[in-house]
Design an enzyme around this catalytic site. Sequence first.
Site, mmCIF file in Angstrom:
data_model
loop_
_atom_site.group_PDB
_atom_site.id
_atom_site.type_symbol
_atom_site.label_atom_id
_atom_site.label_comp_id
_atom_site.label_asym_id
_atom_site.label_seq_id
_atom_site.Cartn_x
_atom_site.Cartn_y
_atom_site.Cartn_z
ATOM 1 N N SER A 118 42.041 44.227 50.734
ATOM 2 C CA SER A 118 43.679 44.962 50.753
ATOM 3 C C SER A 118 44.653 43.937 50.685
ATOM 4 O O SER A 118 46.000 44.348 50.449
ATOM 5 C CB SER A 118 43.774 45.326 52.444
ATOM 6 O OG SER A 118 42.641 46.102 52.734
ATOM 7 N N HIS A 139 40.930 48.571 44.595
ATOM 8 C CA HIS A 139 41.225 49.046 45.885
ATOM 9 C C HIS A 139 41.352 50.473 46.247
ATOM 10 O O HIS A 139 42.436 51.258 46.106
ATOM 11 C CB HIS A 139 42.788 48.325 46.163
ATOM 12 C CG HIS A 139 43.355 48.591 47.812
ATOM 13 N ND1 HIS A 139 44.773 48.699 48.111
ATOM 14 C CD2 HIS A 139 42.753 48.428 48.602
ATOM 15 C CE1 HIS A 139 44.666 48.378 49.311
ATOM 16 N NE2 HIS A 139 43.691 48.518 49.876
ATOM 17 N N GLU A 151 43.857 51.649 43.471
ATOM 18 C CA GLU A 151 44.966 50.854 43.021
ATOM 19 C C GLU A 151 44.133 49.505 42.137
ATOM 20 O O GLU A 151 43.184 49.006 42.966
ATOM 21 C CB GLU A 151 45.653 50.171 44.393
ATOM 22 C CG GLU A 151 46.854 49.372 43.922
ATOM 23 C CD GLU A 151 47.632 48.876 45.133
ATOM 24 O OE1 GLU A 151 46.752 48.685 46.143
ATOM 25 O OE2 GLU A 151 48.827 48.537 45.298
ATOM 26 N N ASN A 189 50.401 47.910 49.990
ATOM 27 C CA ASN A 189 50.777 47.317 51.153
ATOM 28 C C ASN A 189 52.278 46.729 51.215
ATOM 29 O O ASN A 189 52.754 46.863 52.372
ATOM 30 C CB ASN A 189 49.524 46.440 51.500
ATOM 31 C CG ASN A 189 48.278 47.214 52.329
ATOM 32 O OD1 ASN A 189 48.526 48.204 53.015
ATOM 33 N ND2 ASN A 189 47.255 46.868 51.752
HETATM 34 N N1 LIG Z 1 39.316 50.015 56.548
HETATM 35 C C1 LIG Z 1 40.459 50.395 55.560
HETATM 36 O O1 LIG Z 1 40.924 51.186 55.746
HETATM 37 C C2 LIG Z 1 40.458 49.529 54.381
HETATM 38 C C3 LIG Z 1 41.384 50.178 53.274
HETATM 39 C C4 LIG Z 1 41.301 49.494 51.995
HETATM 40 C C5 LIG Z 1 40.738 48.311 51.705
HETATM 41 N N2 LIG Z 1 39.869 47.919 52.847
HETATM 42 C C6 LIG Z 1 39.418 46.400 52.494
HETATM 43 O O2 LIG Z 1 37.692 46.764 52.245
HETATM 44 C C7 LIG Z 1 37.111 45.731 52.796
HETATM 45 C C8 LIG Z 1 35.922 46.056 54.045
HETATM 46 O O3 LIG Z 1 36.779 46.460 54.945
HETATM 47 P P1 LIG Z 1 36.104 47.625 56.204
HETATM 48 O O4 LIG Z 1 37.072 48.192 56.865
HETATM 49 O O5 LIG Z 1 35.039 48.608 55.087
HETATM 50 O O6 LIG Z 1 35.311 46.649 56.747
HETATM 51 P P2 LIG Z 1 34.048 46.829 57.808
HETATM 52 O O7 LIG Z 1 34.153 45.810 59.007
HETATM 53 O O8 LIG Z 1 33.909 48.208 58.349
HETATM 54 O O9 LIG Z 1 32.587 46.685 57.068
HETATM 55 C C9 LIG Z 1 32.431 45.417 56.430
HETATM 56 C C10 LIG Z 1 30.890 45.073 56.112
HETATM 57 O O10 LIG Z 1 30.828 43.818 55.758
HETATM 58 C C11 LIG Z 1 29.592 43.261 55.968
HETATM 59 N N3 LIG Z 1 29.431 41.912 55.770
HETATM 60 C C12 LIG Z 1 30.079 40.821 56.216
HETATM 61 N N4 LIG Z 1 29.640 39.679 55.705
HETATM 62 C C13 LIG Z 1 28.909 40.081 54.454
HETATM 63 C C14 LIG Z 1 28.331 39.479 53.336
HETATM 64 N N5 LIG Z 1 28.254 38.007 53.403
HETATM 65 N N6 LIG Z 1 27.379 39.893 52.730
HETATM 66 C C15 LIG Z 1 27.475 41.375 52.772
HETATM 67 N N7 LIG Z 1 27.741 42.082 53.624
HETATM 68 C C16 LIG Z 1 28.617 41.573 54.560
HETATM 69 C C17 LIG Z 1 29.593 43.715 57.497
HETATM 70 O O11 LIG Z 1 28.321 43.472 58.102
HETATM 71 C C18 LIG Z 1 30.243 44.864 57.485
HETATM 72 O O12 LIG Z 1 29.111 45.932 57.359
HETATM 73 C C19 LIG Z 1 38.253 44.652 53.437
HETATM 74 O O13 LIG Z 1 38.221 43.871 52.302
HETATM 75 C C20 LIG Z 1 39.329 45.398 53.741
HETATM 76 O O14 LIG Z 1 40.745 44.742 53.450
HETATM 77 C C21 LIG Z 1 39.720 48.525 54.110
#
Ligand SMILES: NC(=O)c1ccc[n+]([C@@H]2O[C@H](COP(=O)([O-])OP(=O)(O)OC[C@H]3O[C@@H](n4cnc5c(N)ncnc54)[C@H](O)[C@@H]3O)[C@@H](O)[C@H]2O)c1
Length: 295
Positions: A118, A139, A151, A189
Amino acid sequence: MKKIAVIGSGTMGNGIAHVFAQNGFPVALVDINEQALQKALATISKNLDRIVAKGNLTEDQKEKTLQNITTYTSLQEGVKEADLVVEAATENVDLKLKIFKDLAAATKPEAILASNTSSISITKIASVTDRPDKVIGMHFMNPVPVMKLVEIIRGYSTSDEVTAEIMEISKQLSKVPTECNDYPGFVANRILMPMINEAIYSLYEGVAGVEEIDTIMKLGMAHPMGPLQLADFIGLDVCLSILNVLYDGFGNPKYAPCPLLVNMVQADHKGIKSGNGFYSWTHGTKDLIVAERFR
Ligand SMILES: NC(=O)c1ccc[n+]([C@@H]2O[C@H](COP(=O)([O-])OP(=O)(O)OC[C@H]3O[C@@H](n4cnc5c(N)ncnc54)[C@H](O)[C@@H]3O)[C@@H](O)[C@H]2O)c1
């Protein structure tokens, strides 16, 4: 472009794996946590059931979608045949840099490496790989199976060919890919977070209450929900961290996070995830009840 690997099976990773698999791509879903992988498969199955119930997918197509997904706890095993890797692991710079270093070593040299970050610079992520021309931001928005936008962020060295390929594959997922350059907060963002911050400032300065701010923005601007409710949904810690990326990245005080937001995060009032933010969420997410503090 055939084989996809998705790194991280949390909120975003399971949605990204879902949409690729439903559109016929074989997906290797990788997470360090086996429980997270099992939870992701259960979530995908439940979300597919909803699409079946609406008549937009057959049971047979649901089964085929699930069969397209294989899970791995080893990154090296999961990505070795991938043509495109989409990284959606926890938002942490050091973690992402380590993952991209490992991806550069474990993937085919021609594989494209995308990140769903993000807020972290795509150019910085690309700099630790052997192929900055093949590193790009994809994104997706939450919830991924529902939201149309992707995005597409071009890092400083991302090539035209790779951008075109990623635009094309996003269209194959029935998404609307939209291109931008790699500057703090990208576009979504950079515009959304100052609006949320300004809503929090309006509350902090006593211009209006939680309900009034959200109602004015919801009904006046035809937004589906007000900015304070949206902040609770996103997570106040996530909002704070993205505002800090904007503040540090541009060195402009207009992005400085509101002190009320900082206090709330420090007090562990982070929105839905902690049960309390601008609204109280302990009863579930259906009814909007303003948090006691702001009544
Ligand atoms: N949640 C949102 O609304 C949203 C929206 C757009 C983008 N994002 C981006 O998406 C990404 C993930 O966010 P999320 O909300 O899904 O997070 P989340 O916490 O729900 O999931 C993250 C996952 O990554 C895993 N993980 C951690 N280290 C790892 C590794 N070394 N190898 C493999 N897996 C690993 C964790 O075990 C977890 O299951 C982030 O970069 C975030 O900025 C999130």
